[in-house]
Design an enzyme around this catalytic site. Structure first.
Site, PDB file in Angstrom:
ATOM      1  CG  HIS A  17      -0.228   1.724  35.692  1.00  0.00           C
ATOM      2  ND1 HIS A  17      -0.499   2.776  36.530  1.00  0.00           N
ATOM      3  CD2 HIS A  17      -0.207   2.259  34.444  1.00  0.00           C
ATOM      4  CE1 HIS A  17      -0.612   3.893  35.823  1.00  0.00           C
ATOM      5  NE2 HIS A  17      -0.427   3.602  34.544  1.00  0.00           N
ATOM      6  CG  HIS A  19      -2.183   3.101  29.813  1.00  0.00           C
ATOM      7  ND1 HIS A  19      -3.187   4.011  30.045  1.00  0.00           N
ATOM      8  CD2 HIS A  19      -1.303   3.273  30.838  1.00  0.00           C
ATOM      9  CE1 HIS A  19      -2.931   4.709  31.143  1.00  0.00           C
ATOM     10  NE2 HIS A  19      -1.777   4.275  31.646  1.00  0.00           N
ATOM     11  CG  HIS A 205      -2.600   7.777  35.631  1.00  0.00           C
ATOM     12  ND1 HIS A 205      -3.578   6.886  35.291  1.00  0.00           N
ATOM     13  CD2 HIS A 205      -1.486   7.409  34.931  1.00  0.00           C
ATOM     14  CE1 HIS A 205      -3.084   6.013  34.420  1.00  0.00           C
ATOM     15  NE2 HIS A 205      -1.818   6.303  34.183  1.00  0.00           N
ATOM     16  CD  GLU A 208       2.908   9.789  34.696  1.00  0.00           C
ATOM     17  OE1 GLU A 208       1.698  10.039  34.707  1.00  0.00           O
ATOM     18  OE2 GLU A 208       3.475   9.162  33.766  1.00  0.00           O
ATOM     19  CG  ASP A 295       2.565   4.007  32.204  1.00  0.00           C
ATOM     20  OD1 ASP A 295       1.326   3.876  32.277  1.00  0.00           O
ATOM     21  OD2 ASP A 295       3.123   5.131  32.236  1.00  0.00           O
TER      22      ASP A 295
HETATM   23  O1  LIG Z   1       1.564   7.387  32.460  1.00  0.00           O
HETATM   24  C1  LIG Z   1       0.558   7.960  32.044  1.00  0.00           C
HETATM   25  N1  LIG Z   1       0.123   9.094  32.659  1.00  0.00           N
HETATM   26  C2  LIG Z   1      -1.018   9.723  32.291  1.00  0.00           C
HETATM   27  N2  LIG Z   1      -1.765   9.313  31.273  1.00  0.00           N
HETATM   28  C3  LIG Z   1      -1.354   8.226  30.592  1.00  0.00           C
HETATM   29  C4  LIG Z   1      -0.205   7.507  30.937  1.00  0.00           C
HETATM   30  N3  LIG Z   1      -0.051   6.480  30.078  1.00  0.00           N
HETATM   31  C5  LIG Z   1      -1.090   6.551  29.233  1.00  0.00           C
HETATM   32  N4  LIG Z   1      -1.868   7.604  29.532  1.00  0.00           N
HETATM   33  C6  LIG Z   1      -3.101   8.035  28.848  1.00  0.00           C
HETATM   34  C7  LIG Z   1      -2.985   7.979  27.340  1.00  0.00           C
HETATM   35  C8  LIG Z   1      -4.000   6.968  26.922  1.00  0.00           C
HETATM   36  O2  LIG Z   1      -4.624   7.298  25.713  1.00  0.00           O
HETATM   37  C9  LIG Z   1      -4.975   6.960  28.080  1.00  0.00           C
HETATM   38  C10 LIG Z   1      -5.849   5.728  28.226  1.00  0.00           C
HETATM   39  O3  LIG Z   1      -5.123   4.542  28.224  1.00  0.00           O
HETATM   40  O4  LIG Z   1      -4.141   7.140  29.203  1.00  0.00           O
HETATM   41 ZN   LIG Z   2      -0.355   5.062  33.084  1.00  0.00          ZN
END
Ligand SMILES: O=c1[nH]cnc2c1ncn2[C@H]1C[C@H](O)[C@@H](CO)O1
Ligand SMILES: [Zn+2]
Length: 357
Positions: A17, A19, A205, A208, A295
């Site tokens: 995980h 991004h 997701h 959280e 993350d």
């Molecule tokens: O931890 C997260 N929770 C929900 N959405 C997230 C998290 N980290 C990043 N994102 C979103 C923001 C980014 O622009 C998108 C794609 O990677 O995913």
């Molecule tokens: Zn994430």
């Protein structure tokens, strides 16, 4: 014997995980932003790096997500996407990550005229370039790409189809991300049902910023293979000398559903109050299929090695636990079974045996 940080870096690690738009180097953001006249909170890379961590330390997922405006803004051309992906592969390899699944949302990279397919092709080319360069330097890493659909938007079916279209070129799974409260996974049921019919893999997701209903929907309505975070599953566990699992927690554990836990990120968004109090301790003790993840390396100022080191410090973990997290992640990866096994048997186990001896 306490484990040293340098040894943690050397140990092979598997990351499920991470991004792409949450892991840029600050210096790269400064360069790319100058080229497209995007104003940044600071043009000094060190200061910018600190700004991201401080801004993401908001205690709220919604405010944490606002910081992505600056990374997404500089990832709108094929060259920029390729560069960011290549640097991501290299940075992970240097940190001792041998297998990573890196995700991003193609729909967020269309501002300057790229098509969804062009966005994916640019990122895949960047990963190929970065992993090639790392291999030449003696640091082997395999990267699988996950395509994310934003849960507040309405493009999940299109992104699911995009994922399947690129399945033989490095895309190994699908995900939904973004603000969780108010955007339940069942909004995207069509996409998940399509992916199941295609025998494709996906994570969601869930659990959280929102609790058990989100996890329950992700698994029982949508059929998620894994949970992105899933940390709130502890809400279904009654702590005590002999913790008692509710029906959902028992199901998640019984079915060995992988939890993609992200300790530092959870502290920043308020899902956990500190690393020491992070539910990962309890979930590991109860032998859920726990994995450790970054993350967003930029927003958390972190790396895989740092997340592992924080857990070593907070929970007194040794090599046995670090190997267990790593093998759990590899078992839960979206690449074929024989390829997962090869990494476990030929890379992970021999390296940890050496570190443990
Ligand atoms: O931890 C997260 N929770 C929900 N959405 C997230 C998290 N980290 C990043 N994102 C979103 C923001 C980014 O622009 C998108 C794609 O990677 O995913
Ligand atoms: Zn994430």
């Amino acid at each position: 014997m306490a484990i040293g940080y340098e040894d943690i870096v050397k140990a092979p690690k598997a990351l499920l995980h991470d991004h792409l738009d949450g892991g840029l180097r600050p210096a790269t953001i400064v360069e790319l932003a100058a080229a497209v006249d995007h104003p940044l909170p600071s043009n000094d890379p060190d200061e910018l790096g600190r700004w991201f961590v401080a801004a993401a330390n908001s205690g709220s997922l919604e405010r944490y997500l606002e910081t992505f405006a600056h990374t997404v803004a500089v990832m709108q051309t094929a060259d920029a996407l390729r560069r960011v992906a290549a640097e991501c592969a290299w940075d992970l390899a240097v940190d001792g990550v041998v297998y990573a699944e890196v995700r991003f949302a193609p729909e967020q990279h269309l501002d300057r005229g790229l098509t969804l397919d062009e966005v994916v092709e640019a990122v895949l080319a960047g990963f190929a370039e970065g992993t090639g360069r790392a291999a030449d330097a003696g640091r082997s890493i395999r990267i699988g790409t996950l395509l994310t659909a934003m849960r507040h938007a309405a493009r999940s079916q299109e992104i699911a189809e995009l994922s399947v279209r690129h399945r033989d070129r490095g895309v190994v799974g699908f995900d939904i991300a973004g603000a969780e409260a108010g955007f339940p996974p069942t909004r995207h049921l069509d996409a998940f049902e399509y992916l199941q019919r295609e025998n494709f893999h996906f994570t969601i997701h869930a659990g959280e910023a929102f609790g058990l209903p989100s996890i329950w929907q992700a698994i029982q309505w949508c059929g998620a293979d894994r949970l992105g975070h899933g940390v709130r599953i502890v809400d279904d566990i009654t702590a005590g000398d002999k913790p008692v699992l509710g029906r959902l927690a028992a199901y998640v554990r019984d079915k060995r559903i992988p939890l993609e836990l992200c300790p530092s990120s959870n502290v920043q968004t308020g899902a956990a109050s500190s690393i020491a109090e992070h539910p990962i301790g309890l979930l590991r003790d109860l032998r859920f299929r726990v994995t450790v993840n970054t993350d967003n390396r930029l927003m958390s100022g972190t790396s895989m090695s740092r997340e592992m080191a924080l857990l070593v410090e907070a929970f007194g973990y040794g090599w046995a636990e670090l190997q267990w997290f790593t093998v759990n992640a590899m078992k839960s990866a979206f690449i074929p079974f024989d390829e997962r096994l090869a990494i476990i048997d030929e890379v992970i186990k021999p390296a940890y045996a050496k570190l443990r001896s």
